[in-house]
Design a protein around this motif. Sequence first.
Motif, PDB file in Angstrom:
ATOM      1  N   GLU A 180      -7.541   1.990  -5.641  1.00  0.00           N
ATOM      2  CA  GLU A 180      -7.283   3.416  -5.883  1.00  0.00           C
ATOM      3  C   GLU A 180      -5.854   3.626  -6.379  1.00  0.00           C
ATOM      4  O   GLU A 180      -5.609   4.433  -7.286  1.00  0.00           O
ATOM      5  N   MET A 185       0.830  -1.228   0.000  1.00  0.00           N
ATOM      6  CA  MET A 185       0.000   0.000   0.000  1.00  0.00           C
ATOM      7  C   MET A 185       0.859   1.271   0.000  1.00  0.00           C
ATOM      8  O   MET A 185       0.433   2.296   0.528  1.00  0.00           O
ATOM      9  N   ILE A 218     -17.708  -0.649  -3.957  1.00  0.00           N
ATOM     10  CA  ILE A 218     -16.458  -1.337  -3.617  1.00  0.00           C
ATOM     11  C   ILE A 218     -16.325  -2.598  -4.462  1.00  0.00           C
ATOM     12  O   ILE A 218     -15.263  -2.895  -5.021  1.00  0.00           O
ATOM     13  N   ILE A 274      -9.774  -1.577  -1.017  1.00  0.00           N
ATOM     14  CA  ILE A 274     -10.175  -0.259  -1.495  1.00  0.00           C
ATOM     15  C   ILE A 274      -8.951   0.569  -1.861  1.00  0.00           C
ATOM     16  O   ILE A 274      -8.898   1.211  -2.921  1.00  0.00           O
ATOM     17  N   MET A 275      -7.959   0.579  -0.985  1.00  0.00           N
ATOM     18  CA  MET A 275      -6.792   1.440  -1.218  1.00  0.00           C
ATOM     19  C   MET A 275      -6.001   0.951  -2.429  1.00  0.00           C
ATOM     20  O   MET A 275      -5.534   1.742  -3.241  1.00  0.00           O
ATOM     21  N   PHE A 302      -7.832  -6.783   4.655  1.00  0.00           N
ATOM     22  CA  PHE A 302      -9.240  -6.495   4.908  1.00  0.00           C
ATOM     23  C   PHE A 302      -9.741  -5.515   3.855  1.00  0.00           C
ATOM     24  O   PHE A 302      -9.027  -5.162   2.910  1.00  0.00           O
ATOM     25  N   LEU A 303     -10.979  -5.072   4.053  1.00  0.00           N
ATOM     26  CA  LEU A 303     -11.600  -4.242   3.029  1.00  0.00           C
ATOM     27  C   LEU A 303     -10.780  -2.982   2.746  1.00  0.00           C
ATOM     28  O   LEU A 303     -10.712  -2.518   1.610  1.00  0.00           O
ATOM     29  N   SER A 304     -10.161  -2.427   3.752  1.00  0.00           N
ATOM     30  CA  SER A 304      -9.384  -1.188   3.554  1.00  0.00           C
ATOM     31  C   SER A 304      -8.268  -1.394   2.530  1.00  0.00           C
ATOM     32  O   SER A 304      -8.003  -0.521   1.694  1.00  0.00           O
ATOM     33  N   GLU A 305      -7.626  -2.559   2.572  1.00  0.00           N
ATOM     34  CA  GLU A 305      -6.563  -2.809   1.605  1.00  0.00           C
ATOM     35  C   GLU A 305      -7.124  -3.003   0.190  1.00  0.00           C
ATOM     36  O   GLU A 305      -6.510  -2.571  -0.793  1.00  0.00           O
TER      37      GLU A 305
END
Lengths: 369, 210
Positions: B63, B11, B103, B59-60, B54-57
Amino acid sequence: MNDGSLDQRLQRILRAVAVEPTDRIPVVLCAAGWCARVAGLTLADYCSDSLRSAQAAIAAFAAIETADAMEYVAFDPALLSYAWMTKVRIPGVDQPADELWQVEESGLMEPADYDRIVADGWDEFQTGFIAERVGPEIAERAAAYESSVPAIIETVRAAGMPYLMGGADAIMPFEYLCGGRSFSQFVYDLYRIPDKVEAAMQAMMPQLSGPAIEAAKATGSPAFWVGGWRGASEMLARPLWERFVFPYHKQLVEEVVAAGLIPILHFDSDWTRDLARFREYPEKSCIMSLDGRTDIRKAKEILGDHMCLMGDVPAALLSRGTPDEVHDYVGQLVADIGPAGYIVHSGCDIPVDAPLDNVKAMVAAANDA
Amino acid sequence: MDELSKLLVEMREDDVLAAVRAARQAGASATDVIGTLQDGMRAIGDKYSAGEYFLSELIMSAEIIKRALAELGLDETALDNAGGPAYILGTVRHDIHDIGKNIVASVLGANGFRVIDLGVDVPPESFVAAVREHNAGLVGLSCLLTTAFDSMGQTIEALRAAGLRDQLDIFVGGGPVTSRLAEQLGADAAGASAQEAVTLAERARVGERS
């Protein structure tokens, strides 16, 4: 209902919070739109006056007969705008009269708002934000709801309905900011400008719980929501969760316990990964309320001696299942999670389209256990 | 190039963009850069499936991919999407929730699917029209409200009545959606997460029925 059993019901719940055996498994009902359906109101009617929402709750509780408390006593969709920092579509106003209110998550907050929160403080920022970016009509609705609370509590008490919360709660900074930015944008902020986000969160904390705790005490509420939804473990990398969710949630919970209230950890989505962290919360003082996504049996294994568990009958089962299926599901929950330290409850709100017989089956399974 | 993939998995957005610029300056083709980024996405997907990410990874990383493609003067259509399988996605009628759907769209797009996102409050006939227009084989129906379950069922029935059901894998998803509900509605499977949506779609792509 006003038959002297009020104290007995609340005592049953308090014993569950203390993880002590009870004479029978307590049941708490959590519902808004479903109460409207039971009371024969359209959702627009229900939303038109918060006193009507309380009367609907009383009617719904009476229809069930053997539940121990309503979790909350009244509702207005404007409260969702404050919690989510965004617009909400209201039945009879923004959408058809009998369609459920819906949060319109549109990312109304900007990155510059983090500095504004630090400069102005949370209360001032939120007040201006709601008026200017969400709409003054929402502020008017919220003010009307707040001014109705004394009449609501008087009505509920006269009806003899036991309740856990009279209307106030504390929301952790993560949820406000995530709702305001929208989830994806907020995740980008956590990676790109973490120090700004953290500074805003720290600036918010002093104003999040104090007045709400006082309001809760004024309504005679024994409990107080300190929830989480987008801050769930499944949403976030652990380092993000540890930095931006847990410390703030824990602090709010400790403040609520210190004030003599029972925090209800209303946890939507999956928190399984981090269940062990909640052993750091005050012992036998909280209720963890799960919605079917967290592994409630894992929660029992990790937290069963430390914290009361509540839940987790899934919305889809209450909406689409048969009464027998609901009864069987709850019977298994009671066997696995009870007998001490467990309260039967829906996963989050009872869905608006849940047949009355399904909710009765949920309660009956607890009564029969 | 392996370093680029590693930076994505970690990330490290600014480092990814710098590495993309450096790779191009060193003469790497856009195709090779994209291939490396997709390797990184697959590694991230594997970590998500293994419970490490998790979901944050998700999404990021989607992007970061988008910005990396912009560095190459491209957009997500460069991810084999023009030739990728069409996936019709939408939140069904009477429901306006879209974050989960968005997402899923982003993660599917980053994994090479050509996502046609119909938006929210989508009536059944719009799904039918989109399947026909794009000759799609994959449909994803999203909702957050139990009161929208009927809309999911109506959409599946509309696709069946239009003679399209047999060519489709239909997936349902959203907070209250369960495998049992998928069965009751006549869908092929329920996806509990964005990554599971990708897994189900990829299985369908290689012909494994759900």
